[in-house]
Scaffold this active site. Sequence first.
Site, PDB file in Angstrom:
ATOM      1  N   TYR A 127     -70.606 -36.690  63.116  1.00 11.13           N
ATOM      2  CA  TYR A 127     -69.497 -35.970  63.800  1.00 11.13           C
ATOM      3  C   TYR A 127     -69.293 -36.207  65.109  1.00 11.13           C
ATOM      4  CZ  TYR A 127     -66.750 -32.182  65.329  1.00 11.13           C
ATOM      5  OH  TYR A 127     -65.804 -31.460  65.881  1.00 11.13           O
ATOM      6  N   GLN A 185     -65.511 -26.728  60.607  1.00  6.81           N
ATOM      7  CA  GLN A 185     -65.028 -27.080  59.211  1.00  6.81           C
ATOM      8  C   GLN A 185     -65.441 -28.330  58.644  1.00  6.81           C
ATOM      9  OE1 GLN A 185     -63.087 -25.958  61.704  1.00  6.81           O
ATOM     10  NE2 GLN A 185     -61.278 -26.969  61.819  1.00  6.81           N
ATOM     11  N   ASN A 208     -69.402 -28.431  70.126  1.00  9.91           N
ATOM     12  CA  ASN A 208     -69.306 -27.350  70.630  1.00  9.91           C
ATOM     13  C   ASN A 208     -70.124 -26.149  70.006  1.00  9.91           C
ATOM     14  OD1 ASN A 208     -67.677 -26.382  68.697  1.00  9.91           O
ATOM     15  ND2 ASN A 208     -65.823 -26.471  69.482  1.00  9.91           N
ATOM     16  N   SER A 232     -76.178 -30.245  77.918  1.00  9.29           N
ATOM     17  CA  SER A 232     -76.742 -31.107  78.607  1.00  9.29           C
ATOM     18  C   SER A 232     -77.639 -31.209  79.873  1.00  9.29           C
ATOM     19  CB  SER A 232     -75.434 -32.357  78.708  1.00  9.29           C
ATOM     20  OG  SER A 232     -76.421 -33.805  79.023  1.00  9.29           O
ATOM     21  N   HIS A 257     -70.496 -32.921  82.811  1.00  8.72           N
ATOM     22  CA  HIS A 257     -70.521 -32.784  81.299  1.00  8.72           C
ATOM     23  C   HIS A 257     -69.984 -31.514  81.188  1.00  8.72           C
ATOM     24  CE1 HIS A 257     -71.806 -36.292  79.091  1.00  8.72           C
ATOM     25  NE2 HIS A 257     -72.949 -36.302  80.034  1.00  8.72           N
ATOM     26  N   GLU A 321     -83.993 -33.283  78.973  1.00 10.16           N
ATOM     27  CA  GLU A 321     -83.145 -34.129  77.943  1.00 10.16           C
ATOM     28  C   GLU A 321     -83.423 -35.440  78.545  1.00 10.16           C
ATOM     29  OE1 GLU A 321     -78.836 -34.603  76.136  1.00 10.16           O
ATOM     30  OE2 GLU A 321     -78.957 -33.660  77.864  1.00 10.16           O
ATOM     31  N   HIS A 322     -82.656 -35.790  79.784  1.00 13.13           N
ATOM     32  CA  HIS A 322     -82.996 -36.901  80.621  1.00 13.13           C
ATOM     33  C   HIS A 322     -83.895 -36.715  81.789  1.00 13.13           C
ATOM     34  CE1 HIS A 322     -78.687 -36.778  79.144  1.00 13.13           C
ATOM     35  NE2 HIS A 322     -78.956 -37.866  78.637  1.00 13.13           N
ATOM     36  N   ASP A 355     -76.616 -43.797  78.526  1.00 11.10           N
ATOM     37  CA  ASP A 355     -75.491 -43.211  78.043  1.00 11.10           C
ATOM     38  C   ASP A 355     -74.718 -44.200  77.160  1.00 11.10           C
ATOM     39  OD1 ASP A 355     -76.289 -40.710  78.675  1.00 11.10           O
ATOM     40  OD2 ASP A 355     -74.828 -40.561  79.999  1.00 11.10           O
ATOM     41  N   GLU A 409    -111.427 -24.420  45.852  1.00 10.85           N
ATOM     42  CA  GLU A 409    -110.053 -23.825  46.073  1.00 10.85           C
ATOM     43  C   GLU A 409    -109.724 -23.089  44.705  1.00 10.85           C
ATOM     44  OE1 GLU A 409    -107.218 -26.554  47.405  1.00 10.85           O
ATOM     45  OE2 GLU A 409    -108.062 -26.504  49.498  1.00 10.85           O
ATOM     46  N   HIS A 414    -106.355 -28.322  38.614  1.00 10.78           N
ATOM     47  CA  HIS A 414    -106.433 -29.599  39.319  1.00 10.78           C
ATOM     48  C   HIS A 414    -107.723 -30.168  39.174  1.00 10.78           C
ATOM     49  CE1 HIS A 414    -103.261 -27.850  41.966  1.00 10.78           C
ATOM     50  NE2 HIS A 414    -103.332 -29.073  42.778  1.00 10.78           N
TER      51      HIS A 414
END
Length: 427
Positions: A127, A185, A208, A232, A257, A321-322, A355, A409, A414
Amino acid sequence: MQTIIWNHLSETEKRKVIMRPVQQNGENIQQAVNAIRENVAYNGDRALFELCEKFDGVKLDKLIVSADEIQAASSRISVKLRNAIEQAKTNIEAFHKAQQNQEIDLEIQEGVRCQVVTRPISCVGLYIPGGSAPLFSTVLMLAIPAKIAGCKKIVLCSPPPISDEILYTAHLCGVETIYAIGGAQAVFAMAQGTESVAKVDKIFGPGNAFVTEAKRQVAQNSTAIDMPAGPSEVLVIADESADPEFVASDLLSQAEHGADSQVILVATCETLAKETALAIERQLALLPRAETARKALNHSRIFIAESLEQAVEISNEYAPEHLIVQTKNARKLLPYLDNAGSIFLGAYSPESMGDYASGTNHVLPTYGYTKTYSSLGLADFSKRMTVQELTPKGFKNLAETVEVMAEAEQLAAHKMAVSVRLAKLNI
């Protein structure tokens, strides 16, 4: 930006001042996204056409971008930009090819062979947001590792009208199918499939609040996503050797950003902090997105640390993040930096390089998720499988160990799966 001396804060105040702004993904967004999900599920392509006209103001007669349209878009890209994109592609390919795993194949004990094998995710969906600033660089960051990993089908969705830059870059990177679909969508179309849109196994890419909510919802069902997303952010560690103009530009490159972005400066020198604040004001006057950047600065911070050790502690707790390190010996801090999506060492390693073109991936966890999530890489487009193969002798040597553990167990079946084989071996 508010300037705060770290040692003047109580432990409670420290926790409070490094908290991020609350994300506004409220019930209204969730309800709107729920309605979109149901619409796409029941009405397929018809819903996509209707939602495209409603949200993007574009009336489409088809969802798939044709080869002729891609060719026409590519012809409109300047030679200068083509060369820049191709240089970035070369660097990103080199770094991600180096991430290819060596398969593990070991004889753990005599007759017991264990392996780890890697397979690509079959079908992935990318996307790419649209808008006034098309993020064609994100196409590079997603499509290149998908191609290197060997994903059999790579599809891309972006809101119409799709920019020439996105179409050119997608074609250059080998994306087979491009859909003119945006928003939540698009996420649901790729997750569920429609008459025209291929159902994918995993969805990648930013968006978004509506796209983020849609990805959250599909991740709860059968479609994987790359990582949780948020606004960001950048944190800069700087000492007295840092150039305040450089530091200011790095903070502003993130602040522009979005109004919900957050930038943090952790300085060991009050003089540098003051000079950086002045440089920010000078540079703001030159930026087209100054209003957006200023809003981000309103909830950003400058912290004064007593030492680089304390600066590192603040950074590790914030988990940015950065993370940019502008100190005398930036690399010496690397062993102590635990939580960051991507790290930029030294005065000439601005975030902008990562980037776009240094080779690392710019798709990164945000909002503190770097404590548990990694930057996007080749591994995200593949999956690992373990393999074990035992000879009769290897089975016999390990049988008692497994029987004892299974019995402890209280899993009788088993144990039986071992016992019946031992009987066949006449042991």
